[in-house]
Design a protein around this motif. Structure first.
Motif, short mmCIF file in Angstrom:
data_model
loop_
_atom_site.label_atom_id
_atom_site.label_comp_id
_atom_site.label_asym_id
_atom_site.label_seq_id
_atom_site.Cartn_x
_atom_site.Cartn_y
_atom_site.Cartn_z
N ASN A 5 34.58 37.25 28.58
CA ASN A 5 35.48 38.40 28.63
C ASN A 5 35.36 39.24 27.37
O ASN A 5 34.84 38.79 26.34
CB ASN A 5 36.92 37.92 28.82
CG ASN A 5 37.12 37.17 30.11
OD1 ASN A 5 36.52 37.51 31.13
ND2 ASN A 5 37.95 36.13 30.09
N LEU A 7 37.51 42.14 24.74
CA LEU A 7 38.81 42.64 24.30
C LEU A 7 38.62 43.99 23.64
O LEU A 7 37.80 44.13 22.72
CB LEU A 7 39.49 41.68 23.34
CG LEU A 7 40.87 42.11 22.83
CD1 LEU A 7 41.88 42.15 23.97
CD2 LEU A 7 41.36 41.20 21.71
N LYS A 38 36.12 39.91 32.53
CA LYS A 38 37.21 40.89 32.49
C LYS A 38 37.24 41.61 31.14
O LYS A 38 36.82 41.08 30.12
CB LYS A 38 38.54 40.19 32.71
CG LYS A 38 38.74 39.67 34.14
CD LYS A 38 40.16 39.15 34.34
CE LYS A 38 40.37 38.74 35.79
NZ LYS A 38 41.77 38.30 36.04
N TYR A 40 39.95 42.84 28.69
CA TYR A 40 41.35 42.84 28.32
C TYR A 40 41.57 43.92 27.26
O TYR A 40 40.66 44.29 26.52
CB TYR A 40 41.76 41.49 27.73
CG TYR A 40 41.65 40.32 28.69
CD1 TYR A 40 42.10 40.43 30.00
CD2 TYR A 40 41.09 39.12 28.28
CE1 TYR A 40 42.00 39.35 30.89
CE2 TYR A 40 40.98 38.04 29.15
CZ TYR A 40 41.44 38.17 30.45
OH TYR A 40 41.33 37.11 31.31
N LEU A 54 48.22 40.58 25.76
CA LEU A 54 47.02 41.20 26.31
C LEU A 54 47.29 41.85 27.66
O LEU A 54 48.18 41.43 28.40
CB LEU A 54 45.91 40.15 26.45
CG LEU A 54 45.60 39.30 25.21
CD1 LEU A 54 44.46 38.33 25.51
CD2 LEU A 54 45.28 40.18 24.01
N ASP A 56 45.50 43.17 31.31
CA ASP A 56 44.35 42.94 32.20
C ASP A 56 43.94 44.26 32.83
O ASP A 56 44.54 44.73 33.79
CB ASP A 56 44.73 41.93 33.28
CG ASP A 56 43.52 41.47 34.09
OD1 ASP A 56 42.44 42.10 33.96
OD2 ASP A 56 43.64 40.50 34.85
N THR A 57 42.89 44.88 32.28
CA THR A 57 42.45 46.19 32.80
C THR A 57 41.76 46.06 34.16
O THR A 57 41.56 47.07 34.84
CB THR A 57 41.51 46.91 31.82
OG1 THR A 57 40.25 46.25 31.78
CG2 THR A 57 42.10 46.95 30.42
N HIS A 103 41.15 32.73 25.73
CA HIS A 103 40.92 33.65 26.85
C HIS A 103 39.43 33.93 27.08
O HIS A 103 39.09 34.91 27.75
CB HIS A 103 41.69 34.96 26.61
CG HIS A 103 43.17 34.78 26.63
ND1 HIS A 103 43.91 34.80 27.80
CD2 HIS A 103 44.05 34.54 25.63
CE1 HIS A 103 45.19 34.60 27.50
NE2 HIS A 103 45.31 34.43 26.20
N ASN A 407 49.24 48.54 33.07
CA ASN A 407 49.23 47.68 31.87
C ASN A 407 49.93 46.34 32.11
O ASN A 407 50.84 45.93 31.38
CB ASN A 407 49.88 48.41 30.68
CG ASN A 407 48.96 49.45 30.08
OD1 ASN A 407 47.77 49.51 30.42
ND2 ASN A 407 49.48 50.29 29.20
N VAL A 410 48.44 39.73 30.67
CA VAL A 410 47.66 38.53 30.93
C VAL A 410 48.56 37.34 30.60
O VAL A 410 49.29 37.34 29.61
CB VAL A 410 46.40 38.49 30.03
CG1 VAL A 410 45.63 37.19 30.24
CG2 VAL A 410 45.52 39.70 30.31
#
Length: 421
Positions: A5, A7, A38, A40, A54, A56-57, A103, A407, A410
């Protein structure tokens, strides 16, 4: 192949185009879903990363992510929080790695100015020290245009366009009323140590007599005698005088004229309002009626009149950040490179974070006129391409139709919480 993932976080003062960089990051990552799981986003910048707050987009639609390109401000929240030295604040860095590990985050994209690039660099160092592999890419952003290596900083071109348009329009207003009303108009713009934004106002003065007649830069200490003389001569010649002043204007002793005696979270001195100070000086010395305006947040939020060049460059550095990370590069920042030639062209290059962090680029003296009150032709040639083109957002019922993301958070995985000292 195992996927990791990413960020993304926004830091410092936001701009009209920082979300275009976010759009570039997320859209590019989605195109490489075979390598990146993902994306984030840290809510409110590095604070969200530290507190495991966080976003999760992946729960946002492609349409809404695309709309970030024309939406101002920080879609995920920003902050002014500078991480201290690794030696003294080791727990903060260990916490970041703890969150990354929980994560499955192996890519960190930090979108901000000089202080933010310092944070990104430190994160890249601590990951090596603690043995957790994290690819860290800084993404440039600042309205102040004071980052090194890059030809200009994403966010600046749109502020420059707003200021040039504003002083042109306000100058015409003052000129039309000067006989019986206001003689002097002062527009205060951002720029603590570097006068790039103030200089952009000079683009509006294309011929003799155009506003602004005077620009006051942080790089040039205020000589009140010369300033009063210039104002008086201008009013006598044109019946009015329009002035652009940078918030960081200093006196000959090097003190900010508008200093309040406070500091922000980055340790920067809080500045009051230099425009009313200058206005009072003029009133007391010359007796002219005046008006002043503080551009403040308006200048950096004005997406409705953003520079197309700026939007494209902001998107490009976000896109390139992901591409650099996937190509194995680490601890670098994508930069804008101006190609040689009469026609303005640019490409994307890179600079090491360790050399970008905490370096502030001021206006070169050759960009400021000999008398210190205007810009030179060389400065105009540098600035002019950065405000070119219009990239209007869609409008609905007469207003810009900006996106507001869901928005969604997470789920937290750590049992401990992080407390700020």
């Amino acid at each position: 192949m195992e996927k990791f993932n990413a960020l993304y976080a926004q830091s410092g003062g936001v701009t009209a185009v920082i979300n275009a960089s976010a759009c570039g990051v997320i859209q590019t990552a989605r195109k490489h879903s075979d390598k990146i799981g993902k994306v984030y986003a840290a809510r409110n910048g590095i604070i969200g990363a530290l507190t495991e707050d966080l976003i999760d987009t992946s729960l946002e639609s492609d349409t809404d992510i695309a709309a970030l390109r024309y939406t101002p401000s920080g879609a995920f929240g920003s902050c002014r929080h500078k991480l201290g030295s690794i030696e003294k604040h080791r727990k903060q860095y260990e916490r970041l790695v703890e969150v990354f590990s929980a994560h499955n985050i192996r890519y960190f994209f930090y979108n901000g100015g000089g202080d933010s690039q310092d944070t990104a660099h430190k994160v890249s160092l601590i990951s090596k020290e603690l043995g957790y592999p994290i690819t860290c890419i800084g993404i440039p952003k600042t309205v102040d245009n004071d980052l090194p290596f890059t030809d200009n900083s994403p966010g600046f071109g749109s502020v420059a366009k707003y200021v040039a348009v504003s002083i042109r329009e306000a100058g015409m207003d003052v000129a039309s009323m000067a006989l019986t009303s206001t003689k002097v108009f002062i527009l205060e713009v951002m720029g603590r140590h570097a006068g790039w934004i103030a200089a952009a106002g000079g683009l509006a003065a294309e011929k003799e007599g155009d506003s602004p007649h005077i620009i006051l830069f942080p790089e040039i200490p205020l000589n009140t005698e010369a300033f009063f003389k210039r104002v008086e001569e201008t009013v006598k010649k044109y019946d009015h005088c329009s002035i652009v002043v940078s918030e960081g204007l200093k006196n000959p002793d090097g003190d900010f004229i508008s200093e309040q005696g406070l500091v922000d979270a980055f340790g920067h001195k809080q500045l009051g309002g230099v425009a009313p100070v200058i206005a009072k000086l003029i009133k007391d010395k010359l007796g002219y009626k005046y008006h002043w305006a503080l551009a403040d947040y308006l200048q950096r939020a004005a997406r409705h009149i953003a520079s197309k060049t700026d939007v494209e460059q902001a998107y490009a550095v976000g896109k390139s950040a992901v591409e650099m990370a996937l190509s194995g590069k680490n601890a670098v920042m994508p930069i804008i490179v101006r190609e040689k030639g009469e026609t303005y062209r640019w490409t994307i290059g890179e600079a090491p974070l360790e050399k970008v962090a905490n370096v502030e680029v001021k206006m070169p003296r050759e960009y400021i006129s000999e008398n210190g009150f205007g810009i030179t032709d060389a400065c105009r040639r540098y600035l002019a391409p950065l405000i070119q083109g219009e990239d209007y957002p869609p409008f609905h019922q007469g207003l810009p139709a900006y996106v507001k993301l869901k928005n969604l958070p997470v789920e937290k995985k750590l049992s401990t919480t992080f407390e700020f000292a």
